[in-house]
Design a protein around this motif. Structure first.
Motif, PDB file in Angstrom:
ATOM      1  N   GLN A 275       3.467  14.588 -13.209  1.00  0.00           N
ATOM      2  CA  GLN A 275       2.650  15.873 -13.991  1.00  0.00           C
ATOM      3  C   GLN A 275       3.325  17.019 -14.018  1.00  0.00           C
ATOM      4  OE1 GLN A 275       0.306  13.223 -16.447  1.00  0.00           O
ATOM      5  NE2 GLN A 275       0.254  15.787 -16.930  1.00  0.00           N
ATOM      6  N   ARG A 276       2.715  17.800 -12.897  1.00  0.00           N
ATOM      7  CA  ARG A 276       3.018  19.261 -12.689  1.00  0.00           C
ATOM      8  C   ARG A 276       4.483  19.064 -13.408  1.00  0.00           C
ATOM      9  NH1 ARG A 276       0.276  20.340  -6.428  1.00  0.00           N
ATOM     10  NH2 ARG A 276      -1.441  19.055  -6.923  1.00  0.00           N
ATOM     11  N   ARG A 277       5.847  18.492 -13.360  1.00  0.00           N
ATOM     12  CA  ARG A 277       6.088  19.235 -14.301  1.00  0.00           C
ATOM     13  C   ARG A 277       6.317  19.125 -15.338  1.00  0.00           C
ATOM     14  NH1 ARG A 277       9.140  16.891  -9.529  1.00  0.00           N
ATOM     15  NH2 ARG A 277       9.196  14.512 -10.846  1.00  0.00           N
ATOM     16  N   MET A 278       5.783  18.628 -16.383  1.00  0.00           N
ATOM     17  CA  MET A 278       5.306  18.193 -17.415  1.00  0.00           C
ATOM     18  C   MET A 278       5.039  18.852 -18.167  1.00  0.00           C
ATOM     19  SD  MET A 278       7.098  15.534 -18.687  1.00  0.00           S
ATOM     20  CE  MET A 278       6.675  14.705 -20.652  1.00  0.00           C
ATOM     21  N   ASP A 279       3.602  19.203 -17.050  1.00  0.00           N
ATOM     22  CA  ASP A 279       2.019  20.154 -17.826  1.00  0.00           C
ATOM     23  C   ASP A 279       3.196  21.364 -18.099  1.00  0.00           C
ATOM     24  OD1 ASP A 279       0.291  18.325 -18.061  1.00  0.00           O
ATOM     25  OD2 ASP A 279      -0.124  18.775 -15.817  1.00  0.00           O
ATOM     26  N   ALA A 280       4.181  21.923 -16.874  1.00  0.00           N
ATOM     27  CA  ALA A 280       4.752  23.434 -17.106  1.00  0.00           C
ATOM     28  C   ALA A 280       5.957  23.644 -18.237  1.00  0.00           C
ATOM     29  CB  ALA A 280       6.218  23.206 -15.832  1.00  0.00           C
ATOM     30  N   ALA A 281       6.168  21.948 -19.015  1.00  0.00           N
ATOM     31  CA  ALA A 281       7.447  22.259 -19.610  1.00  0.00           C
ATOM     32  C   ALA A 281       6.487  22.485 -20.696  1.00  0.00           C
ATOM     33  CB  ALA A 281       8.192  20.660 -19.676  1.00  0.00           C
ATOM     34  N   ARG A 282       5.239  21.807 -20.734  1.00  0.00           N
ATOM     35  CA  ARG A 282       4.339  21.746 -22.381  1.00  0.00           C
ATOM     36  C   ARG A 282       4.126  22.945 -22.841  1.00  0.00           C
ATOM     37  NH1 ARG A 282       1.045  17.969 -24.104  1.00  0.00           N
ATOM     38  NH2 ARG A 282       1.445  16.640 -22.560  1.00  0.00           N
ATOM     39  N   MET A 283       3.596  23.869 -21.563  1.00  0.00           N
ATOM     40  CA  MET A 283       3.442  25.865 -21.803  1.00  0.00           C
ATOM     41  C   MET A 283       4.505  25.781 -21.726  1.00  0.00           C
ATOM     42  SD  MET A 283       0.205  25.716 -20.548  1.00  0.00           S
ATOM     43  CE  MET A 283      -0.077  23.970 -21.875  1.00  0.00           C
TER      44      MET A 283
ATOM     45  N   ASP B 235       0.874  -1.579   0.235  1.00  0.00           N
ATOM     46  CA  ASP B 235      -0.010  -0.313  -0.091  1.00  0.00           C
ATOM     47  C   ASP B 235       0.975   1.205   0.051  1.00  0.00           C
ATOM     48  OD1 ASP B 235      -2.125  -1.538   0.098  1.00  0.00           O
ATOM     49  OD2 ASP B 235      -3.014  -1.374   2.349  1.00  0.00           O
ATOM     50  N   ASP B 236       1.694   1.111   0.942  1.00  0.00           N
ATOM     51  CA  ASP B 236       2.962   2.421   1.038  1.00  0.00           C
ATOM     52  C   ASP B 236       3.930   2.954  -0.574  1.00  0.00           C
ATOM     53  OD1 ASP B 236       2.361   2.677   3.306  1.00  0.00           O
ATOM     54  OD2 ASP B 236       3.840   2.133   3.918  1.00  0.00           O
ATOM     55  N   GLU B 237       3.512   1.373  -0.950  1.00  0.00           N
ATOM     56  CA  GLU B 237       4.713   1.929  -2.196  1.00  0.00           C
ATOM     57  C   GLU B 237       3.431   2.541  -3.297  1.00  0.00           C
ATOM     58  OE1 GLU B 237       7.750  -1.591  -2.721  1.00  0.00           O
ATOM     59  OE2 GLU B 237       5.869  -2.112  -2.418  1.00  0.00           O
ATOM     60  N   LEU B 238       2.541   2.071  -3.454  1.00  0.00           N
ATOM     61  CA  LEU B 238       1.050   2.228  -4.600  1.00  0.00           C
ATOM     62  C   LEU B 238       1.385   4.175  -3.833  1.00  0.00           C
ATOM     63  CD1 LEU B 238      -1.590  -0.534  -4.466  1.00  0.00           C
ATOM     64  CD2 LEU B 238       0.137   0.035  -6.022  1.00  0.00           C
ATOM     65  N   VAL B 239       1.320   4.051  -2.818  1.00  0.00           N
ATOM     66  CA  VAL B 239       0.509   5.391  -2.188  1.00  0.00           C
ATOM     67  C   VAL B 239       1.833   6.607  -2.829  1.00  0.00           C
ATOM     68  CG1 VAL B 239       0.378   7.259  -0.615  1.00  0.00           C
ATOM     69  CG2 VAL B 239      -0.987   5.326  -0.932  1.00  0.00           C
ATOM     70  N   ASP B 240       3.573   6.389  -2.655  1.00  0.00           N
ATOM     71  CA  ASP B 240       3.975   6.549  -3.349  1.00  0.00           C
ATOM     72  C   ASP B 240       4.403   7.057  -4.414  1.00  0.00           C
ATOM     73  OD1 ASP B 240       4.880   6.852  -0.387  1.00  0.00           O
ATOM     74  OD2 ASP B 240       6.096   5.511   0.033  1.00  0.00           O
ATOM     75  N   ALA B 241       3.951   6.249  -5.232  1.00  0.00           N
ATOM     76  CA  ALA B 241       4.056   5.984  -6.493  1.00  0.00           C
ATOM     77  C   ALA B 241       3.135   7.137  -6.789  1.00  0.00           C
ATOM     78  CB  ALA B 241       4.180   4.308  -7.329  1.00  0.00           C
ATOM     79  N   ILE B 242       2.097   7.038  -6.706  1.00  0.00           N
ATOM     80  CA  ILE B 242       1.444   8.140  -6.955  1.00  0.00           C
ATOM     81  C   ILE B 242       1.530   9.235  -6.618  1.00  0.00           C
ATOM     82  CG2 ILE B 242      -1.339   8.662  -6.655  1.00  0.00           C
ATOM     83  CD1 ILE B 242      -1.836   5.739  -6.278  1.00  0.00           C
ATOM     84  N   VAL B 243       2.026   9.726  -5.308  1.00  0.00           N
ATOM     85  CA  VAL B 243       2.228  11.173  -4.790  1.00  0.00           C
ATOM     86  C   VAL B 243       3.530  11.084  -6.310  1.00  0.00           C
ATOM     87  CG1 VAL B 243       4.227  12.633  -3.575  1.00  0.00           C
ATOM     88  CG2 VAL B 243       2.118  10.765  -2.619  1.00  0.00           C
ATOM     89  N   GLY B 244       4.670  10.652  -6.113  1.00  0.00           N
ATOM     90  CA  GLY B 244       5.894  10.794  -7.419  1.00  0.00           C
ATOM     91  C   GLY B 244       5.436  11.060  -8.897  1.00  0.00           C
ATOM     92  N   LEU B 245       4.083  10.323  -9.505  1.00  0.00           N
ATOM     93  CA  LEU B 245       3.433  10.737 -10.726  1.00  0.00           C
ATOM     94  C   LEU B 245       2.594  12.221 -10.523  1.00  0.00           C
ATOM     95  CD1 LEU B 245       2.807   9.220 -13.437  1.00  0.00           C
ATOM     96  CD2 LEU B 245       0.873   7.923 -12.731  1.00  0.00           C
TER      97      LEU B 245
END
Length: 230
Positions: free
Chosen positions: A45-53, A31-41
């Protein structure tokens, strides 16, 4: 091996990062690995969105797609990458506003403090009549985004702009009827419609009535077909 499993690394390659959401074997993760992976994802995503902009903003500023393909950036995205017209318009419009008027919002997105949806709303509200107000309130919008869920935040952002816009026509963002038509590259017509009040009720009733007529016609045709084959 399921489609979600990451292929085994080649000999000598470092082991996969257990927090890498791409390499994580989700079926066997804790469960912890799933949560940590989603946090990282989400952060990625926000970094990718910023780069896209940044990229879309620079693409538009240089008129690259117009010079090379005779298309606006949003039309080029639809033609080249099959991006939905509404999505392309939102992304390109937001990128332009972030580049020209909203540097603090752009920086907050790159830092992962806000999401693309936050940035897109501020860009949408940054119309000429209240442009100076929105630009001046960027820091406050970012602060609120860190302590509020998205829907209350949107309400407060609109409220702050309306309070500062003393000579404005009324509450900013008050729902109004809106129709936008755009032509596709293959002759299709794209409609983006927002209706409120009486117009919404009238059109809703007409669409429901038409849907019911189509459904009854379908049933009648199906029944006739069954009789013919009986």
């Amino acid at each position: 091996m399921s489609l979600l499993d990451h292929p085994p690394p080649p000999p000598g390659a470092p082991p996969p990062d257990p927090l890498d959401p791409v390499g994580l074997e989700v079926e066997f993760a804790s469960d912890d690995e799933l949560v940590d992976a989603i946090v990282g994802l989400e952060a990625e995503q926000r970094r990718m969105d910023a780069a896209r902009m940044r990229l879309y903003g620079e693409l538009a500023a240089r008129n690259v797609t117009e010079r090379r393909a005779g298309l606006t950036p949003k039309a080029w995205l639809g033609h080249q990458h099959h991006v939905a017209p509404a999505t392309a318009a939102k992304q390109c419009g937001t990128a332009k506003k972030l580049r020209l008027l909203l540097p603090e919002i752009a920086e907050a997105l790159a830092a992962g403090v806000i999401t693309f949806d936050h940035a897109a709303l501020v860009a949408k509200l940054c119309v000429p009549r209240v442009e100076a107000i929105v630009v001046g309130l960027q820091a406050r919008f970012i602060e609120l985004a860190q302590v509020q869920r998205f829907e209350p935040w949107t309400h407060d952002v609109r409220g702050l702009i309306s309070l500062a816009d003393l000579d404005g026509p009324g509450p900013l963002g008050e729902p109004t009827n809106r129709l936008r038509m755009t032509d596709g590259l293959d002759g299709e017509l794209h409609l983006d419609v927002v209706l409120v009040g009486v117009a919404a009720a009238t059109v809703r009733a007409a669409l429901l009535e038409q849907a019911q007529r189509a459904y009854r016609a379908h049933l009648k045709k199906a029944n006739n077909s069954d009789l013919d084959t009986a």
